[in-house]
Each structure stands twice: as structure tokens, then as C-alpha cells.
Design a protein around this motif. Structure first.
Motif, mmCIF file in Angstrom:
data_model
loop_
_atom_site.group_PDB
_atom_site.id
_atom_site.type_symbol
_atom_site.label_atom_id
_atom_site.label_comp_id
_atom_site.label_asym_id
_atom_site.label_seq_id
_atom_site.Cartn_x
_atom_site.Cartn_y
_atom_site.Cartn_z
ATOM 1 N N GLY A 109 0.811 -1.221 0.000
ATOM 2 C CA GLY A 109 0.000 0.000 0.000
ATOM 3 C C GLY A 109 0.835 1.258 0.000
ATOM 4 O O GLY A 109 0.525 2.218 -0.711
ATOM 5 N N LEU A 110 1.922 1.265 0.774
ATOM 6 C CA LEU A 110 2.800 2.440 0.807
ATOM 7 C C LEU A 110 3.492 2.634 -0.537
ATOM 8 O O LEU A 110 3.642 3.761 -1.017
ATOM 9 C CB LEU A 110 3.829 2.301 1.927
ATOM 10 N N VAL A 111 3.906 1.533 -1.156
ATOM 11 C CA VAL A 111 4.566 1.621 -2.463
ATOM 12 C C VAL A 111 3.573 2.119 -3.509
ATOM 13 O O VAL A 111 3.899 2.993 -4.316
ATOM 14 C CB VAL A 111 5.162 0.257 -2.871
ATOM 15 N N MET A 112 2.341 1.584 -3.504
ATOM 16 C CA MET A 112 1.319 2.044 -4.449
ATOM 17 C C MET A 112 1.050 3.532 -4.307
ATOM 18 O O MET A 112 0.942 4.250 -5.299
ATOM 19 C CB MET A 112 0.002 1.304 -4.222
ATOM 20 N N ALA A 113 0.929 3.984 -3.078
ATOM 21 C CA ALA A 113 0.605 5.392 -2.828
ATOM 22 C C ALA A 113 1.702 6.320 -3.331
ATOM 23 O O ALA A 113 1.424 7.470 -3.675
ATOM 24 C CB ALA A 113 0.360 5.613 -1.342
ATOM 25 N N ALA A 114 2.946 5.834 -3.379
ATOM 26 C CA ALA A 114 4.066 6.659 -3.806
ATOM 27 C C ALA A 114 4.258 6.678 -5.320
ATOM 28 O O ALA A 114 5.080 7.431 -5.829
ATOM 29 C CB ALA A 114 5.351 6.163 -3.142
ATOM 30 N N GLY A 117 1.966 7.487 -11.208
ATOM 31 C CA GLY A 117 0.916 7.230 -12.189
ATOM 32 C C GLY A 117 0.152 5.976 -11.841
ATOM 33 O O GLY A 117 0.336 5.396 -10.775
ATOM 34 N N PRO A 118 -0.698 5.542 -12.730
ATOM 35 C CA PRO A 118 -1.476 4.327 -12.491
ATOM 36 C C PRO A 118 -0.578 3.115 -12.259
ATOM 37 O O PRO A 118 0.499 3.010 -12.840
ATOM 38 C CB PRO A 118 -2.286 4.158 -13.778
ATOM 39 N N CYS A 119 -1.019 2.215 -11.401
ATOM 40 C CA CYS A 119 -0.288 0.974 -11.155
ATOM 41 C C CYS A 119 -1.283 -0.065 -10.633
ATOM 42 O O CYS A 119 -2.417 0.254 -10.324
ATOM 43 C CB CYS A 119 0.864 1.169 -10.192
ATOM 44 N N ASP A 134 5.936 1.722 -12.623
ATOM 45 C CA ASP A 134 7.285 2.254 -12.741
ATOM 46 C C ASP A 134 7.917 2.226 -11.349
ATOM 47 O O ASP A 134 7.959 3.226 -10.652
ATOM 48 C CB ASP A 134 7.236 3.672 -13.302
ATOM 49 N N VAL A 135 8.410 1.044 -10.946
ATOM 50 C CA VAL A 135 8.885 0.863 -9.574
ATOM 51 C C VAL A 135 10.182 0.065 -9.566
ATOM 52 O O VAL A 135 10.340 -0.893 -10.315
ATOM 53 C CB VAL A 135 7.790 0.191 -8.707
ATOM 54 N N ARG A 136 11.116 0.475 -8.719
ATOM 55 C CA ARG A 136 12.404 -0.206 -8.563
ATOM 56 C C ARG A 136 12.605 -0.543 -7.089
ATOM 57 O O ARG A 136 12.314 0.276 -6.214
ATOM 58 C CB ARG A 136 13.562 0.677 -9.024
ATOM 59 N N SER A 161 9.487 -3.646 -14.677
ATOM 60 C CA SER A 161 8.331 -2.916 -14.139
ATOM 61 C C SER A 161 7.507 -3.779 -13.179
ATOM 62 O O SER A 161 6.312 -3.550 -13.017
ATOM 63 C CB SER A 161 7.445 -2.418 -15.289
ATOM 64 N N ARG A 162 8.153 -4.737 -12.521
ATOM 65 C CA ARG A 162 7.414 -5.622 -11.585
ATOM 66 C C ARG A 162 8.257 -5.869 -10.350
ATOM 67 O O ARG A 162 9.362 -6.361 -10.424
ATOM 68 C CB ARG A 162 7.061 -6.932 -12.253
ATOM 69 N N LEU A 163 7.706 -5.523 -9.188
ATOM 70 C CA LEU A 163 8.366 -5.697 -7.894
ATOM 71 C C LEU A 163 7.630 -6.748 -7.086
ATOM 72 O O LEU A 163 6.403 -6.693 -6.978
ATOM 73 C CB LEU A 163 8.359 -4.364 -7.134
#
Length: 168
Positions: A109-114, A117-119, A134-136, A161-163
Motif C-alpha cells: 500500500g505504501l509503495v502504491m501510494a508513492a 501514475g497508475p499501477c 514504474d517501480v524499482r 516494471s514488476r516488484l
């Protein structure tokens, strides 16, 4: 599996929660719920049950979902991970005894909120999740340092693009 996606619109972080049973006995159930972070006026959602109060915590969001509310508004000061944690509580029946699953959902949830753009994130019953966007992993570790005890989850880059977030 529980799939959650976000979109960004003026004055709001919109979140769509799609739930279904994964391997449980019984009929397949699907559903779409909206958790709407208020930053502006609530749009009209014809035909959907809209909660009367703004939720301020994961517990309040999940309670509204359990009551059959289709659109739950969250208060501006609601924790950014609360909608994802609440969706897991609603879909999987997580309680305080599911600490690993709750930790994984909190980080997701914290990663999504940061995300700018859409994810989308897929959350499994055990709290393991995969986030597409767009996550590393290095960026997530840096952002969450001091906020989340990172020894409670493992982050690994599955694809550019996948964590993958795995509770320890």
C-alpha cells in the motif's frame, strides 16, 4: 488472489479493488469495490452503494466493505496503506493474528501510494504481492527506510516494471 489498481484524477487517488475466491470451496465470487481518497467532491456513482462517512483507518474501510458498501470515501489524513490493508482484511478475513500478511499489504500500500501514475498490485492470501508500474526495489527501500521495518518483508525486482514483496 486480490487485484488492486489505482488511477490518478484531479483531487483524488482512486483505487479499484477487484476480489475473487482463490481455491476456496464454493462458488466463484467476483466484485468491484471503490476506495476513493477524498481531495475534492465525491463524483456521482449511479447504482452503487456509497458510504455515508469518511473512513480514517483500515479497520473502518474494511468494516464498510463487509457491510456491502461499494464506494468507501477515505479522509485526507487516512494512512496511505490503509486501503490495501483493508482490502486484504475484507477479501481474506485477515485479523491481527495475520501479521505477515498485514506487513506485506502495508508495504504494498505504501509503495502504491508513492507511484506517480497508475499501477496495479496483486495480493495473495499470505500477504505476498507483486506490484506492476514504474517501480524499482532500490527506490522502494530508500523511500521506506525509517518508516517500515524492512526486515519484515523482502523486496525483489522480478522484471523492469514488476516488484515482488514477500513477508518474512
Amino acid at each position: 488472489m486480490l487485484r488492486i489498481g489505482t488511477w490518478r484524477s484531479a483531487g483524488s487517488l482512486g483505487m479499484v479493488v477487484c476480489g475473487w475466491h482463490d481455491g476456496d470451496p464454493g462458488p466463484l465470487e467476483t466484485g468491484i469495490k471503490l476506495i476513493y481518497g477524498m481531495g475534492g467532491p465525491m463524483p456521482d456513482f449511479p447504482g452503487l452503494r456509497v458510504g455515508a462517512l469518511m473512513a480514517t483507518s483500515a479497520e473502518e474501510i474494511s468494516e464498510a466493505l463487509f457491510q456491502g458498501i461499494d464506494v468507501v470515501a477515505t479522509a485526507p489524513d487516512c494512512c496511505p496503506s490503509a486501503p490495501v490493508v483493508a482490502a486484504g482484511m475484507w477479501h481474506y478475513g485477515w485479523t491481527g493474528s495475520h501479521s505477515g500478511a498485514l506487513a506485506g499489504a502495508t508495504v504494498a500500500g505504501l509503495v502504491m501510494a508513492a507511484q506517480p501514475g497508475p499501477c496495479a498490485v496483486e495480493i495473495h492470501r499470505d500477504g505476498r504481492s507483486s506490484l506492476d508500474g514504474d517501480v524499482r526495489a532500490e527506490t522502494v527501500r530508500a523511500r521506506l527506510a525509517g518508516t517500515v521495518p524492512l526486515e519484515s518483508v523482502r523486496l525483489s525486482q522480478e522484471a523492469p516494471s514488476r516488484l515482488l514483496i514477500t513477508p518474512c
